[in-house]
Scaffold this motif. Structure first.
Motif, PDB file in Angstrom:
ATOM      1  N   LEU A  44     -10.691   2.933  -1.206  1.00 46.48           N
ATOM      2  CA  LEU A  44      -9.337   3.479  -1.105  1.00 46.48           C
ATOM      3  C   LEU A  44      -9.233   4.465   0.053  1.00 46.48           C
ATOM      4  O   LEU A  44      -8.307   4.377   0.868  1.00 46.48           O
ATOM      5  N   THR A  45     -10.186   5.376   0.137  1.00 44.91           N
ATOM      6  CA  THR A  45     -10.073   6.450   1.126  1.00 44.91           C
ATOM      7  C   THR A  45     -10.348   6.013   2.557  1.00 44.91           C
ATOM      8  O   THR A  45     -10.255   6.837   3.473  1.00 44.91           O
TER       9      THR A  45
ATOM     10  N   CYS B  83      -3.469   2.405  -4.627  1.00 45.02           N
ATOM     11  CA  CYS B  83      -3.715   1.159  -3.872  1.00 45.02           C
ATOM     12  C   CYS B  83      -2.444   0.329  -3.755  1.00 45.02           C
ATOM     13  O   CYS B  83      -2.113  -0.158  -2.669  1.00 45.02           O
TER      14      CYS B  83
ATOM     15  N   TRP C  32     -10.725  14.964  -7.345  1.00 48.89           N
ATOM     16  CA  TRP C  32      -9.683  14.302  -6.569  1.00 48.89           C
ATOM     17  C   TRP C  32      -9.563  14.790  -5.134  1.00 48.89           C
ATOM     18  O   TRP C  32      -8.658  14.371  -4.418  1.00 48.89           O
TER      19      TRP C  32
ATOM     20  N   THR D 252      -9.535  11.912  -2.379  1.00 54.20           N
ATOM     21  CA  THR D 252      -8.351  11.066  -2.528  1.00 54.20           C
ATOM     22  C   THR D 252      -7.092  11.835  -2.167  1.00 54.20           C
ATOM     23  O   THR D 252      -6.199  11.302  -1.499  1.00 54.20           O
ATOM     24  N   THR D 253      -7.010  13.083  -2.590  1.00 49.48           N
ATOM     25  CA  THR D 253      -5.842  13.911  -2.259  1.00 49.48           C
ATOM     26  C   THR D 253      -5.712  14.064  -0.749  1.00 49.48           C
ATOM     27  O   THR D 253      -4.613  13.921  -0.192  1.00 49.48           O
TER      28      THR D 253
ATOM     29  N   CYS E 137     -10.498  -2.038  -2.876  1.00 47.09           N
ATOM     30  CA  CYS E 137     -10.405  -1.039  -3.937  1.00 47.09           C
ATOM     31  C   CYS E 137      -9.939  -1.696  -5.231  1.00 47.09           C
ATOM     32  O   CYS E 137     -10.543  -1.498  -6.292  1.00 47.09           O
TER      33      CYS E 137
ATOM     34  N   GLU F 121     -13.099   4.142  -5.126  1.00 49.26           N
ATOM     35  CA  GLU F 121     -12.458   5.291  -4.484  1.00 49.26           C
ATOM     36  C   GLU F 121     -12.815   5.355  -3.001  1.00 49.26           C
ATOM     37  O   GLU F 121     -11.962   5.659  -2.160  1.00 49.26           O
TER      38      GLU F 121
ATOM     39  N   LEU G 112      -6.016   5.520  -9.282  1.00 45.50           N
ATOM     40  CA  LEU G 112      -6.501   4.857  -8.069  1.00 45.50           C
ATOM     41  C   LEU G 112      -5.763   3.538  -7.849  1.00 45.50           C
ATOM     42  O   LEU G 112      -5.380   3.213  -6.719  1.00 45.50           O
TER      43      LEU G 112
END
Length: 135
Positions: free
Chosen positions: A15-16, A52, A86, A89-90, A23, A12, A48
């Motif tokens: 990803l962020t 990606c 979340w 990520t949100t 990721c 995560e 996730l």
């Protein structure tokens, strides 16, 4: 925290910061490391993964990750409880320019897995899949 939880958190984090390849690699390591992941963790990892793939512009793979998520939820909808946080990520999905064309359905997907009740989660995931197929 156990090993797969730490790897999932690293995935995560990758990803962020927009590091989609790393990721996806970490997500694969999580699954390889622990075949006994709970359905809730597996569903979060599929979200996730979809994000990606969307970030890489690969809608086909993102769609497949969502279908896999749907199949996982359908196995035992009552087994899933929202555990993943979340917020980070949100925020990333809302702010990342690369996700602009996917933003609406990605946020709906995150909302879907944040929902209490497996049947409602299934309905929300089906809505995302329908939206993607209509495009």
């Amino acid at each position: 925290p156990d090993y797969h939880t730490v790897l999932a958190d690293f995935a995560e984090a990758e990803l962020t910061i927009g590091n989609y390849d790393a990721c996806l690699e970490k997500l694969g390591q999580v699954v390889d490391a622990d075949q006994e992941l709970t359905p809730t963790i597996r569903s979060s990892l599929k979200v996730l993964e979809a994000i990606c793939w969307a970030g890489q512009g690969n809608r086909k793979q993102a769609n497949q990750a969502i279908k896999d998520l749907r199949d996982l939820v359908a196995l035992d909808p009552n087994e899933l409880t929202p555990e993943w946080l979340w917020a980070g990520t949100t925020h990333f999905v809302k702010a990342e320019p690369q996700l602009q064309s996917s933003r609406d359905w990605l946020l709906k997907l995150i909302d879907a897995v944040s929902t209490e009740g497996g049947e409602q989660m299934l309905e929300s995931i089906d809505g995302v899949l329908k939206e993607l197929s209509d495009r």
